[in-house]
Design a protein around this motif. Structure first.
Motif, PDB file in Angstrom:
ATOM      1  N   UNK A  70      -0.877   2.247  -0.593  1.00  0.00           N
ATOM      2  CA  UNK A  70       0.331   2.571   0.160  1.00  0.00           C
ATOM      3  C   UNK A  70       0.887   3.936  -0.225  1.00  0.00           C
ATOM      4  N   UNK A  71       1.074   4.793   0.776  1.00  0.00           N
ATOM      5  CA  UNK A  71       1.816   6.028   0.585  1.00  0.00           C
ATOM      6  C   UNK A  71       3.288   5.771   0.805  1.00  0.00           C
ATOM      7  N   UNK A  72       4.102   6.822   0.731  1.00  0.00           N
ATOM      8  CA  UNK A  72       5.546   6.623   0.832  1.00  0.00           C
ATOM      9  C   UNK A  72       5.970   6.051   2.175  1.00  0.00           C
ATOM     10  N   UNK A  73       5.300   6.467   3.265  1.00  0.00           N
ATOM     11  CA  UNK A  73       5.703   5.950   4.572  1.00  0.00           C
ATOM     12  C   UNK A  73       5.478   4.440   4.675  1.00  0.00           C
ATOM     13  N   UNK A  74       4.400   3.947   4.059  1.00  0.00           N
ATOM     14  CA  UNK A  74       4.133   2.505   4.069  1.00  0.00           C
ATOM     15  C   UNK A  74       5.136   1.749   3.206  1.00  0.00           C
ATOM     16  N   UNK A 140      -3.349   5.320  10.337  1.00  0.00           N
ATOM     17  CA  UNK A 140      -2.987   3.918  10.559  1.00  0.00           C
ATOM     18  C   UNK A 140      -2.585   3.220   9.259  1.00  0.00           C
ATOM     19  N   UNK A 141      -2.251   3.996   8.244  1.00  0.00           N
ATOM     20  CA  UNK A 141      -1.943   3.425   6.938  1.00  0.00           C
ATOM     21  C   UNK A 141      -0.839   2.372   6.975  1.00  0.00           C
ATOM     22  N   UNK A 142       0.190   2.592   7.774  1.00  0.00           N
ATOM     23  CA  UNK A 142       1.310   1.650   7.801  1.00  0.00           C
ATOM     24  C   UNK A 142       0.871   0.307   8.371  1.00  0.00           C
ATOM     25  N   UNK A 143       0.215   0.338   9.519  1.00  0.00           N
ATOM     26  CA  UNK A 143      -0.162  -0.927  10.154  1.00  0.00           C
ATOM     27  C   UNK A 143      -1.223  -1.667   9.355  1.00  0.00           C
ATOM     28  N   UNK A 144      -2.181  -0.945   8.764  1.00  0.00           N
ATOM     29  CA  UNK A 144      -3.215  -1.653   8.006  1.00  0.00           C
ATOM     30  C   UNK A 144      -2.640  -2.281   6.740  1.00  0.00           C
ATOM     31  N   UNK A 190       7.713   5.110  10.976  1.00  0.00           N
ATOM     32  CA  UNK A 190       7.876   5.572   9.600  1.00  0.00           C
ATOM     33  C   UNK A 190       7.596   7.062   9.517  1.00  0.00           C
ATOM     34  N   UNK A 191       8.225   7.723   8.541  1.00  0.00           N
ATOM     35  CA  UNK A 191       8.075   9.159   8.375  1.00  0.00           C
ATOM     36  C   UNK A 191       8.128   9.529   6.894  1.00  0.00           C
ATOM     37  N   UNK A 192       7.092  10.218   6.422  1.00  0.00           N
ATOM     38  CA  UNK A 192       7.097  10.723   5.043  1.00  0.00           C
ATOM     39  C   UNK A 192       8.073  11.889   4.924  1.00  0.00           C
ATOM     40  N   UNK A 193       8.682  12.032   3.733  1.00  0.00           N
ATOM     41  CA  UNK A 193       9.723  13.047   3.540  1.00  0.00           C
ATOM     42  C   UNK A 193       9.242  14.229   2.710  1.00  0.00           C
ATOM     43  N   UNK A 194       8.149  14.100   1.995  1.00  0.00           N
ATOM     44  CA  UNK A 194       7.706  15.118   1.038  1.00  0.00           C
ATOM     45  C   UNK A 194       7.524  16.511   1.663  1.00  0.00           C
TER      46      UNK A 194
END
Length: 407
Positions: A70-74, A140-144, A190-194
């Motif tokens: 999981x990255x930050x968006x997930x 597709x990281x969030x959905x997976x 979702x949205x990453x902030x970095x």
């Protein structure tokens, strides 16, 4: 006959609050979530402004195996979805016993891709990348991740449509349920902030330049606007067929009644008037509503000179100056892939609690759009129907119509 589609749960992880109650209070008070990010100054950003959220700590709730993919968006999406499922009264055993899907908007995984590339360049050994990297670095990281964490067995797709991603995810979920293909879908954005995710935007010179007053930098529709302020987080809505919600005694928050979409078919980044107007009209037709039936419009307006002006003209063309108009991006900044979902949460909270959040920092609108009924200070106002706009690079447009639930 097409099925009715209702919202039975919502969740939010935003720079103006990390749960529904905090966000509702921020909206009513007109509280900005924009800050200066010192890391961006070190990166060489022209504009270090951003909306910021706390870094999640999921060690107590997820296993290491789950977390490493999981990255930050997930992580943001997970927390927003947990809140939404709780409000919808959906327990783990309920989800496992039925077919539940996920449609989530996301359009970048910049940090994960860069970190993976840096390891390979530095170590010259792909085995040092780690087993979770591939799942972090796919769009597709969030959905997976959420599909496997929650044990979902229904539709499972990521909607990639720039800054309209979250809105299109909800719109497509609406159509899936309306047509009887699914009964229950987790939808959101979702949205990453970095800084990695925003460096190329900064290079385009599209960000606001008023860094001395961060809370005043995002000023949609105002004559003195200088550009957008990036932000992020995640927002989730649980979409469900009316029959399913009634059968399990679920709380019904609101009803989605219209989804309009279009493509500008022109410049890749410069918006026009015709495309947004077409999406709004299509949403009204699908909802079987007249323009005068809509009380409030949550505008896409990101605080860019041309984008705000053209959207305002499109609203005037379709609705005239009747509905109240504000852009919650004045407080949150532009939450990009998440924005179309978060603004459904924001607008639904307003409808539930009888107020319209302000377009803060709006002192004087452009001369040719002054006819719009702008809300520059929070007002107490009961309303039953709103429309939310979301537009993105490539000319993709989405408009959603949501109404207060009536049996």
């Amino acid at each position: 006959m097409s099925k009715r589609v209702v919202i039975t749960g919502m969740g939010i992880y935003s720079c103006i609050g990390t749960n529904l109650e905090e966000v509702r209070n921020s909206l009513f008070e007109g509280r900005s979530g924009i800050v200066i990010d010192k890391e961006r100054i070190q990166f060489g950003f022209k504009s270090p402004l951003t909306g910021m959220v706390p870094a999640p700590d999921l060690k107590a709730v997820l296993s290491r195996r789950q977390r490493i993919s999981m990255g930050e968006e997930s992580e943001y999406a997970y927390l927003a979805t947990v809140e939404a499922l709780e409000q919808a009264k959906l327990r783990e055993e309920d989800i496992l016993q039925r077919e539940m899907g996920i449609l989530y908007g996301n359009d970048s995984v910049s940090k994960a891709v860069i970190e993976t590339t840096d390891i390979v360049r530095d170590k010259r050994d792909t085995q040092l990348i780690g087993s979770g990297a591939i799942f972090k670095s796919m769009n597709s990281t969030v959905t997976m991740n959420l599909a496997t964490i929650f044990g979902l067995s229904g539709v499972n797709m990521t909607i990639s449509a720039a800054c309209a991603s979250g809105s299109h995810a909800i719109g497509m979920g609406f159509m899936f349920i309306q047509q009887g293909l699914q009964d229950l879908i987790i939808c959101g954005g979702a949205q990453e902030i970095n800084p990695y995710a925003m460096a190329s935007f900064d290079g385009l010179g599209v960000f606001a330049t008023d860094i001395d007053h961060p809370e005043q930098a995002s000023r949609p529709f105002d004559k003195r606007r200088t550009g957008l302020v990036p932000s992020g987080g995640a927002a989730t809505v649980i979409l469900e067929s009316y029959e399913s919600a009634v059968k399990r005694g679920a709380p019904i928050v609101a009803e989605v009644v219209g989804y309009g979409f279009s493509s500008n078919g022109g410049h890749i980044s410069t918006p026009n008037i015709e495309g947004p107007a077409k999406a709004m009209r299509r949403a009204l037709v699908q909802a079987n509503l007249r323009p005068q039936d809509v009380t409030y419009i949550n505008a896409h307006a990101t605080s860019t000179p041309l984008g705000d002006a053209n959207e305002a003209k499109a609203i005037l063309e379709v609705f005239g100056g009747n509905p109240y108009v504000s852009s919650t991006k004045s407080m949150t900044g532009h939450e990009c892939w998440m924005a179309g979902a978060s603004e459904i949460v924001y607008s639904t909270l307003m409808m539930q609690h009888g107020f319209i959040a302000p377009n803060i920092n709006l002192v004087e609108p452009d001369d040719d759009i002054k006819e719009l009924n702008f809300v520059s200070h929070a007002i107490k106002q009961e309303f039953d129907i709103y429309l939310s706009n979301s537009f993105g690079f490539g000319g993709t447009n989405s408009a959603l119509v949501v109404k207060k639930f009536n049996e």
